[in-house]
Scaffold this motif. Structure first.
Motif, PDB file in Angstrom:
ATOM      1  N   ARG B 303       0.422 -28.597  21.778  1.00  0.00           N
ATOM      2  CA  ARG B 303      -0.911 -28.032  21.579  1.00  0.00           C
ATOM      3  C   ARG B 303      -1.563 -27.688  22.917  1.00  0.00           C
ATOM      4  NH1 ARG B 303      -4.705 -31.518  18.949  1.00  0.00           N
ATOM      5  NH2 ARG B 303      -5.710 -29.587  18.323  1.00  0.00           N
ATOM      6  N   ASP B 304      -0.699 -27.375  23.863  1.00  0.00           N
ATOM      7  CA  ASP B 304      -1.187 -27.077  25.205  1.00  0.00           C
ATOM      8  C   ASP B 304      -0.555 -25.748  25.620  1.00  0.00           C
ATOM      9  OD1 ASP B 304      -1.614 -26.879  27.905  1.00  0.00           O
ATOM     10  OD2 ASP B 304      -1.302 -29.023  28.299  1.00  0.00           O
ATOM     11  N   PRO B 305      -1.358 -24.698  25.738  1.00  0.00           N
ATOM     12  CA  PRO B 305      -0.789 -23.384  26.048  1.00  0.00           C
ATOM     13  C   PRO B 305       0.047 -23.374  27.331  1.00  0.00           C
ATOM     14  CG  PRO B 305      -3.092 -23.186  25.446  1.00  0.00           C
ATOM     15  CD  PRO B 305      -2.803 -24.653  25.559  1.00  0.00           C
ATOM     16  N   ASP B 306      -0.190 -24.349  28.210  1.00  0.00           N
ATOM     17  CA  ASP B 306       0.611 -24.405  29.433  1.00  0.00           C
ATOM     18  C   ASP B 306       1.960 -25.074  29.199  1.00  0.00           C
ATOM     19  OD1 ASP B 306      -1.402 -23.191  30.829  1.00  0.00           O
ATOM     20  OD2 ASP B 306      -2.345 -25.094  31.398  1.00  0.00           O
ATOM     21  N   HIS B 307       2.101 -25.707  28.057  1.00  0.00           N
ATOM     22  CA  HIS B 307       3.359 -26.407  27.784  1.00  0.00           C
ATOM     23  C   HIS B 307       3.944 -25.929  26.456  1.00  0.00           C
ATOM     24  CE1 HIS B 307       2.904 -29.067  31.268  1.00  0.00           C
ATOM     25  NE2 HIS B 307       1.614 -29.013  31.000  1.00  0.00           N
ATOM     26  N   LEU B 308       3.609 -26.590  25.364  1.00  0.00           N
ATOM     27  CA  LEU B 308       4.071 -26.143  24.056  1.00  0.00           C
ATOM     28  C   LEU B 308       2.846 -25.699  23.250  1.00  0.00           C
ATOM     29  CD1 LEU B 308       6.447 -29.152  23.212  1.00  0.00           C
ATOM     30  CD2 LEU B 308       7.081 -26.962  24.230  1.00  0.00           C
ATOM     31  N   PRO B 309       2.779 -24.437  22.886  1.00  0.00           N
ATOM     32  CA  PRO B 309       1.552 -23.965  22.242  1.00  0.00           C
ATOM     33  C   PRO B 309       1.355 -24.503  20.824  1.00  0.00           C
ATOM     34  CG  PRO B 309       3.200 -22.216  22.300  1.00  0.00           C
ATOM     35  CD  PRO B 309       3.759 -23.359  23.091  1.00  0.00           C
TER      36      PRO B 309
ATOM     37  N   TYR C  53      -3.102 -15.315   2.297  1.00  0.00           N
ATOM     38  CA  TYR C  53      -2.465 -16.524   2.813  1.00  0.00           C
ATOM     39  C   TYR C  53      -2.872 -16.760   4.266  1.00  0.00           C
ATOM     40  CZ  TYR C  53       1.285 -16.661  -0.810  1.00  0.00           C
ATOM     41  OH  TYR C  53       2.014 -16.765  -1.954  1.00  0.00           O
ATOM     42  N   PHE C  54      -2.908 -18.018   4.665  1.00  0.00           N
ATOM     43  CA  PHE C  54      -2.902 -18.298   6.102  1.00  0.00           C
ATOM     44  C   PHE C  54      -1.458 -18.425   6.522  1.00  0.00           C
ATOM     45  CE2 PHE C  54      -3.345 -22.570   4.076  1.00  0.00           C
ATOM     46  CZ  PHE C  54      -2.238 -23.211   4.597  1.00  0.00           C
ATOM     47  N   ALA C 297      -3.869 -28.738  11.781  1.00  0.00           N
ATOM     48  CA  ALA C 297      -3.129 -27.472  11.845  1.00  0.00           C
ATOM     49  C   ALA C 297      -1.741 -27.812  12.355  1.00  0.00           C
ATOM     50  CB  ALA C 297      -3.835 -26.506  12.777  1.00  0.00           C
ATOM     51  N   HIS C 298      -0.907 -28.284  11.437  1.00  0.00           N
ATOM     52  CA  HIS C 298       0.393 -28.762  11.877  1.00  0.00           C
ATOM     53  C   HIS C 298       1.321 -27.618  12.294  1.00  0.00           C
ATOM     54  CE1 HIS C 298       1.931 -27.745   7.849  1.00  0.00           C
ATOM     55  NE2 HIS C 298       0.755 -28.130   7.450  1.00  0.00           N
ATOM     56  N   ASP C 299       2.318 -27.956  13.005  1.00  0.00           N
ATOM     57  CA  ASP C 299       3.344 -27.090  13.613  1.00  0.00           C
ATOM     58  C   ASP C 299       2.790 -25.762  14.124  1.00  0.00           C
ATOM     59  OD1 ASP C 299       3.992 -25.218  11.286  1.00  0.00           O
ATOM     60  OD2 ASP C 299       4.547 -27.121  10.351  1.00  0.00           O
ATOM     61  N   LYS C 300       3.377 -24.654  13.672  1.00  0.00           N
ATOM     62  CA  LYS C 300       3.011 -23.375  14.274  1.00  0.00           C
ATOM     63  C   LYS C 300       1.628 -22.904  13.850  1.00  0.00           C
ATOM     64  CE  LYS C 300       7.566 -21.726  13.365  1.00  0.00           C
ATOM     65  NZ  LYS C 300       8.346 -20.511  13.230  1.00  0.00           N
ATOM     66  N   LEU C 301       1.082 -23.566  12.839  1.00  0.00           N
ATOM     67  CA  LEU C 301      -0.245 -23.170  12.367  1.00  0.00           C
ATOM     68  C   LEU C 301      -1.310 -23.452  13.418  1.00  0.00           C
ATOM     69  CD1 LEU C 301       0.210 -24.478   8.749  1.00  0.00           C
ATOM     70  CD2 LEU C 301       0.195 -22.108   9.478  1.00  0.00           C
ATOM     71  N   GLU C 302      -0.951 -24.243  14.414  1.00  0.00           N
ATOM     72  CA  GLU C 302      -1.855 -24.501  15.532  1.00  0.00           C
ATOM     73  C   GLU C 302      -2.355 -23.177  16.139  1.00  0.00           C
ATOM     74  OE1 GLU C 302      -3.010 -27.380  16.599  1.00  0.00           O
ATOM     75  OE2 GLU C 302      -3.882 -26.759  18.500  1.00  0.00           O
TER      76      GLU C 302
END
Lengths: 200, 756, 426
Positions: B303-309, C53-54, C297-302
């Motif tokens: 959850r860090d755009p500088d690491h893993l988005p 959908y989201f 907002a799990h996985d790619k939904l972040e």
């Protein structure tokens, strides 16, 4: 007198663990997820310095002093809004009251001087002695707990209301009414004190 | 086929008979097209009507059928006859329901609908499926970790032989070394035993599963049903489908210096903690002592755009599990979880409560720093201050998941073809589409780098024209990002599962493995019957290329969204039919019409276009061709009819498999035939594309950007050709959009080619 | 156990939403016979009622069209609408399932010409729009309805209007005399794909749904945003049709709450972000406040979360509101404590949307399967004959539902084709 341990640093859990184990409902406080429902539900929420939610976080953070000197534990009016709404079923009311008891036990100044502490004391005096709250005596003891001149000042400020109450028979002069079988009440209270002494 | 005997069956029900003169409509078939057999029925879809068609087919008076009734989207089951070509003319939704009854333009439209259908009767044929050679039903699973083991076992249990390739010298992958796993069954409270070793043993013991340890895939060529896989030991195997289960690796903690990694030996990752827990005794590296105060720092990299988005999904649950394990081993242990958002979705919420009950302390905030003395400074959101955690014995960084979509540790230089197409599912940099802002619009965050193929060698080393990698999304995970069809791969027959597809825990991985195996089984069974898989399920046609006319321009090999067409040593295109999903993008790409399907070709589309009777300019009636994607635009126009929306009767709708299959030649044919305008209607392209053939709409956009030159060379206005992106949910707008286009054309004036 | 020991290899899928349809087509496309049961009049379930959908903000109807075409073209799938399961007996390979149908009052030869609808006069609440508007008593449930058959509302049966509706049908497809029927199916495996129902907001008394004007639920918001919804896609507040410019989206309305749904419903955070996008797409001056406990907002939904977060007119308030009251202007007022600032707030809004959670549609005791305490059917491997797919197995989003449904198809195939037991493999 230190019933509960006093943490020396942030998030030292000694105090939190004491609360979990010794405070009424404290074990269920562990499940608080800091959603804020309790503080938002509280009719006195905006008159509390922390509100129950933050108080619980402070307990976890080991902020014993701040917790036991807060007005939060004294301002609960037992409306139970928070308890019925809490999504984790934390018995907030019990916890606050028992924390107040702890504050008394530990001899915190706030436990003597907070206005609700004073009022609670007066209330208890009347209830334990007569089995009822006598409006006149409870008010008087409460007012005069601030000292003689302050007590006079407060009494006079509310004199008109008192007179109106007497007139409409909402307050009576003379001896306080007693409940029947006052002895039974005394026995109950004595037993309660005994249980409390044993459990804590 | 011997002599073509076309039976034309018209329906006058559902208002068609009231809208148009059925006799005149029938006359088009009988007089203009000399149809030997033409009947009109009041309710053609009723038992009687269908029985009449069946009777004629059985009697042999008819061997191909034209149904002039409702939309081809409905009653498909009623008008289906074994081994018989059925052509549909949409007289209901697109004529009677969307245009005024009794009007001459409505009649002209109905007549043209019949003409368009009739135009195909001389050419269309039942497709001959691709059934050459042997088809393997064996499934190769790449990766012998929890995902791969689960997949292998599921495939074997469904009766398929399995080839399991594992790079290391033992099965089990990362999960093998873990002490326990998160709760995955009711009541969702109890930490479960790690069953990976048992699963590995079951796989080893399964006679249907052939396990190859210490091997990687050197090369993969061929196609579904016929993949030829060369392993690193030189052995060559043939498999029908491939399940990619290469899993994940932890994010490199050395990049997390700001969280104290490296500052002290007692700052460890969650993976290292898992290994410690597996030993049964957690001790500090520095002094061998058991830690009494442990801080778990969540989102270490994630959850860090500088690491893993992205959010790695599993770290919250893993931390809860580890913290509970520490407390259960020693109730004196103080376990703190520093988190920003506690993510225990679904039934995992119960596990969060368990951790709280056990006394794990949750601190909402962000770790600001970790000192060499393990002093952890937290921006404590709930206390509203920076808090220093002192006396900490150990810090656990909840590092995230990085997908093993490449062999990251094997150096590899991508050549021109290896540059994988990466489609951003979401452009992380772009703001959402809004009507406007009250004040100043926010500056868009820096756009994510596109086409960023993760470093390392390809897992399968596909010998495909479009490169050796399995396509990845912008964040490095493999296909697919579709919502309705999460297994809709861009490399037919190859299905990713587990954390290489999306961050997921073991419970979800087991499900995902079963899902991927389902698709693998489906593909091997379908291709053996010559059938296409999703979305044109069961389609027997496939592209055939007339190499005599091919100019080796390579557009088809480059533009195929599924990498189905390779180039041979003479640089001619070579179709791998079972990789093909039958969208026709190749056909649209070909500048010289050399690519066609048995039942779909550039000619057929042009024939339909040309079959329409274009009135001369003195009639005052323009003609506009709409080439409509059959999945979105065509249904939207259909539903406009269902809602009885009226729109211009001057348009003629030709359904196409995908806008990508539309050739510029179709457009120029329409204009040469005297049409005044052409609309290409497809779905949304670009980020968040919706095309189930990945980029058909985008292809059409790109091709049509060049249509200006064609128009100029024909001395025509560029406005005559438009690309419209229509979603299926725009039935309420489509009528207006059509009418507006007709108005534009009316303003420009008639096509000067009319009548030539 | 081998396939010889199994009496039926047909797979019964209960529920025709996105999960059930997926299980059905995936199994059928691998060569198995499937019966797809649906309780309501059409397939598509909850997703057919979503506007978009989201996180792609694409329309569910796009995928529905593909799935419907797959079903229409596949002779192995038998669709039975208005049908539900009354009882299950037997074991893997040989289940006897009692099913009951409720009358549609329209026969399968209906062509959807609409004559009955034009003959109808009385209006009934639209089930598709959660009763937010009305439809004629003879209606096509929605424009994508599959099967494309009309429904005649039971309220007109036995009335002159009913007779008029029946008479209007030129092909005699209206059948007012139809009665509920009960019959038996023999199948080899069963997949529960019964999906979910929105948690009843009336049970969350403090949030005032039904009492405080302009407090709606997330599923109602979907219909307000949908082009075929009661407001034709323009989001307007129900009380007076005013454009809502101050909107509160309240998470965990029922979910993560031991007084209501103890689990997290997983989808609500993302669905609310999508609702923020709907509002911002329509109104340049809309302010949206999202009240939440944790944003999940799990996985790619972040990435979708980050996108919505970038909009300065979407505000995030970490707080579970304690109650919703009627403000002085008659609209909803949201009260609670902002846990990050300690502010006790009481904020007035034009519209409040409750992110109500998902509740399993499975009725306890019906499915003859292992169920958890929440009412979800526990998924099983192929050695069991009864499995579950999608939200019947737990709170899942659409993509995960399809994943789960595809897995359930494989397990059902294993079940009907005779799973090899451990003894056979060693």
């Amino acid at each position: 007198m230190n019933a509960a341990p006093t943490p020396t640093r942030k998030y030292d859990l000694s105090f939190a663990r004491y609360v979990y184990q010794n405070i009424d409902g404290g074990d269920r406080m562990a499940k608080c997820m800091q959603c804020g429902t309790c503080s938002g539900s509280c009719p006195l929420g905006d008159q509390m310095d922390y509100g129950p939610r933050k108080l619980f976080m402070m307990i976890r953070a080991g902020m014993k002093e701040a917790v036991l000197t807060s007005n939060t534990i004294w301002n609960c009016v037992s409306c139970y809004n928070c308890v019925v709404r809490c999504p984790r079923k934390v018995p907030v009311t019990y916890i606050l009251h028992d924390l107040a008891t702890l504050a008394v036990k530990e001899g915190y100044e706030q436990a003597k001087t907070a206005i609700n502490a004073r009022f609670a004391k007066a209330f208890w005096w009347s209830a334990a002695r007569w089995g009822r709250t006598d409006e006149r005596l409870v008010t008087a003891i409460y007012y005069f707990s601030f000292g003689l001149s302050q007590g006079m000042k407060m009494s006079l400020a509310n004199l008109k209301i008192a007179q109106a109450m007497v007139k409409t028979k909402r307050m009576h002069l003379g001896m306080p009414h007693k409940i029947k079988n006052g002895g039974d009440l005394k026995a109950i209270l004595a037993k309660a004190a005994e249980i409390q002494a044993r459990d804590h | 086929m011997s002599e073509r005997k076309t039976g034309v069956y018209l329906c006058s029900g559902c208002g068609i008979g009231e809208a148009v003169d059925m006799e005149k409509v029938a006359k088009v078939a009988t007089a203009e097209y000399k149809a030997p057999h033409c009947v009109t029925h009041g309710v053609l879809c009723g038992d009687e009507g269908v029985a009449a068609i069946k009777g004629d087919l059985e009697a042999g008076t008819v061997n191909q059928v034209v149904v002039g009734a409702c939309s081809p989207r409905v009653m498909a089951d009623r008008f289906a006859f074994d081994n018989v070509v059925v052509l549909r003319a949409n007289l209901r939704e697109m004529v009677a329901w969307s245009h005024p009854a009794g009007d001459e333009d409505t009649l002209a439209l109905a007549e043209d609908q019949i003409r368009m259908a009739m135009s195909q009767t001389t050419r269309v044929k039942m497709p001959e499926p691709f059934l050459e050679g042997e088809f393997s039903t064996r499934i190769m699973v790449v990766g012998g970790g929890f995902a791969g083991l689960s997949a292998a076992r599921e495939a074997a249990r469904a009766g398929h032989e399995v080839l399991l390739i594992e790079r290391s010298d033992k099965l089990g992958g990362q999960a093998l070394g873990w002490s326990k796993r998160m709760p995955h069954r009711p009541p969702y409270r109890d930490i479960a035993d790690n069953d990976t070793a048992a699963l590995a043993a079951a796989v080893q013991a399964d006679r249907a599963i052939s396990v190859r340890l210490g091997r990687t895939v050197a090369k993969t060529s061929g196609m579904p049903g016929k993949f030829v896989v060369e392993l690193s030991d030189g052995v060559t195997e043939t498999v029908g489908a491939i399940v990619l289960a290469t899993g994940w690796r932890p994010y490199d903690p050395t990049k997390l210096g700001h969280l104290g990694y490296g500052a002290s030996p007692d700052v460890v990752t969650n993976v290292q903690m898992e290994a410690l827990l597996a030993t049964g005794k957690v001790t500090r590296k520095s002094d061998g002592k058991a830690p009494k105060a442990v801080v778990f720092a969540q989102c270490a990299g994630s959850r860090d755009p500088d690491h893993l988005p992205y959010c790695s999904s599993v770290c919250c649950g893993t931390t809860l599990k580890q913290a509970i394990q520490l407390i259960e081993a020693d109730p004196e242990v103080m376990a703190y979880v520093v988190y920003e958002e506690m993510r225990t979705p679904g039934t995992a919420e119960e596990f969060y409560r368990v951790a709280q009950e056990k006394g794990v302390i949750f601190v909402k905030g962000k770790v600001k720093s970790v000192g060499g003395d393990l002093k952890v400074t937290v921006a404590d959101a709930l206390l509203g201050e920076d808090t220093e955690l002192e006396g900490v014995d150990m810090v656990v960084l909840a590092t995230g998941m990085v997908p093993n979509s490449t062999m990251h540790d094997v150096a590899y230089e991508n050549n021109e073809y290896a540059q994988v197409q990466v489609n951003d599912d979401i452009d992380h940099g772009s703001p959402i589409k809004v009507a406007g802002y009250k004040g100043e619009a926010p500056a868009a965050a820096a756009a994510q780098a596109k086409n960023c193929v993760p470093a390392g060698a390809p897992i399968l080393n596909l010998q495909y024209r479009q490169g050796p990698h399995i396509p990845m999304l912008a964040d490095g995970f493999n296909d697919s990002h579709y919502i309705c069809f999460p297994y809709e791969t861009r490399r037919t027959g190859i299905y990713a599962c587990g954390p290489v597809r999306r961050p997921m825990d073991m419970g979800e991985t087991a499900e995902d493995a079963a899902g991927a195996v389902m698709k693998a089984i489906q593909v091997v069974r379908s291709v053996a019957e010559g059938k296409a898989v999703h979305p044109r399920v069961g389609d027997l046609s496939f592209p055939r290329i007339n190499l005599n006319a091919c100019t080796k321009c390579k557009r088809c090999t480059v533009e195929c969204p599924f990498g189905a067409i390779d180039e041979n040593e003479k640089e001619y295109p070579e179709v791998n039919p079972t990789r093909c999903r039958r969208c026709g993008t190749c056909m649209g790409a070909c500048p010289v019409r050399t690519i066609s399907f048995d039942n779909y070709s550039v000619e057929m589309i042009s024939q339909m276009i040309k079959a329409v009777k274009v009135p001369d300019e003195f009639s005052g009636k323009p003609r506009i061709a709409i080439l409509a994607c059959e999945n979105d635009a065509y249904p939207a126009i259909d539903m406009a009819g269902l809602n009885r929306t009226n729109y211009s009767a001057h348009v003629r709708v030709v359904p196409v498999r995908c806008l990508g299959s539309v050739s510029l030649l179709n457009v120029s044919d329409a204009l040469s035939a005297g049409y005044d305008g052409v609309i290409l209607m497809g779905c949304k392209s670009g980020d968040d594309y919706q095309c189930h053939f990945v980029k058909g709409s985008a292809m059409a956009q790109e091709r049509m950007s060049k249509v200006g030159e064609t128009l100029k060379s024909m001395m025509l206005e560029t406005e005559r050709v438009a690309v419209m992106e229509i979603s299926i949910a725009e039935s309420h707008k489509i009528g207006t959009q059509i009418d507006q286009f007709v108005q534009v054309i009316e303003k420009i004036g008639f096509n000067p080619f009319k009548g030539f | 156990m081998t396939s010889e020991g199994l009496r039926s290899q047909t797979i019964l899928v209960v529920g025709g939403g996105i999960g059930g349809m997926t299980t059905a087509v995936e199994a059928a496309e691998a060569g198995y016979d499937v019966i797809l049961l649906e309780k309501s009049a059409t397939l598509g379930g909850r997703v057919a009622q979503l506007s978009r959908y989201f996180p792609k903000l694409c329309h569910p109807t796009c995928g529905l069209e593909i799935n419907f075409q797959r079903i229409k073209k596949n002779r192995r799938i038998k669709v039975m609408t208005m049908t539900s399961v009354a009882g299950v007996e037997g074991t893997r390979g040989d289940y006897s399932v009692t099913v009951t149908t409720t009358p549609r009052h329209v026969k399968a030869n209906c062509t959807a010409c609409g004559d009955c609808g034009r003959a109808a006069e009385s209006m009934v609440p639209s089930p598709f729009n959660y009763g937010m508007d009305t439809v004629k008593a003879a209606y096509l449930p929605h424009e994508m309805a599959f099967p494309q058959f009309y429904v005649v509302d039971p309220s007109v049966v036995g009335t002159p209007e009913g007779e008029k509706i029946a008479a209007a049908c030129k092909i005699g497809a209206v059948d007012l005399a139809a009665k509920p029927e009960t019959f038996q199916l023999t199948v080899g495996a069963i997949v529960w794909a019964t999906g979910w129902q929105p948690y009843d907001p009336a049970k969350i008394t403090t949030y005032g749904h039904g009492r405080v004007p302009n407090v709606i639920t997330n599923v109602e918001m979907e219909r307000l945003a949908a082009h075929d919804g009661p407001t034709h896609g323009k989001i307007l507040r129900p009380s007076d049709g005013k454009e809502p410019k101050k909107v509160a989206l309240i998470q965990c309305a029922g979910s993560r709450d031991n007084n209501h749904l103890a689990y997290c419903s997983r989808i609500c955070c993302l669905a609310s972000m999508k609702h923020a996008a709907y509002l911002r797409e329509q109104y340049a001056d809309a302010e949206v406040d999202i009240y939440y406990i944790d944003i999940r907002a799990h996985d790619k939904l972040e990435a979708f979360y980050r996108k919505i977060k970038a909009d300065p007119q979407v505000n995030w308030i970490k707080s579970k509101p304690s109650r919703i009251e009627v403000a002085e202007d008659g609209g909803p007022m949201v009260c609670g404590e902002n846990t990050l600032t300690r502010e006790i707030y009481a904020k007035s809004y034009d519209l409040v949307v409750l992110a109500t959670g998902m509740q399993s549609s499975v009725k306890a005791g019906a499915p003859a399967a292992e169920m958890d305490d929440y009412g979800f059917v526990v998924p099983h491997d192929g050695s069991a004959g009864i499995g579950s797919a999608g939200v019947a197995s737990g709170p899942l989003d659409v993509s995960m539902t399809v994943q789960s449904a595809t897995a359930a198809a494989l397990r059902a195939i294993q079940a009907v084709s005779g799973v090899r037991n451990a003894s056979e493999v060693s």
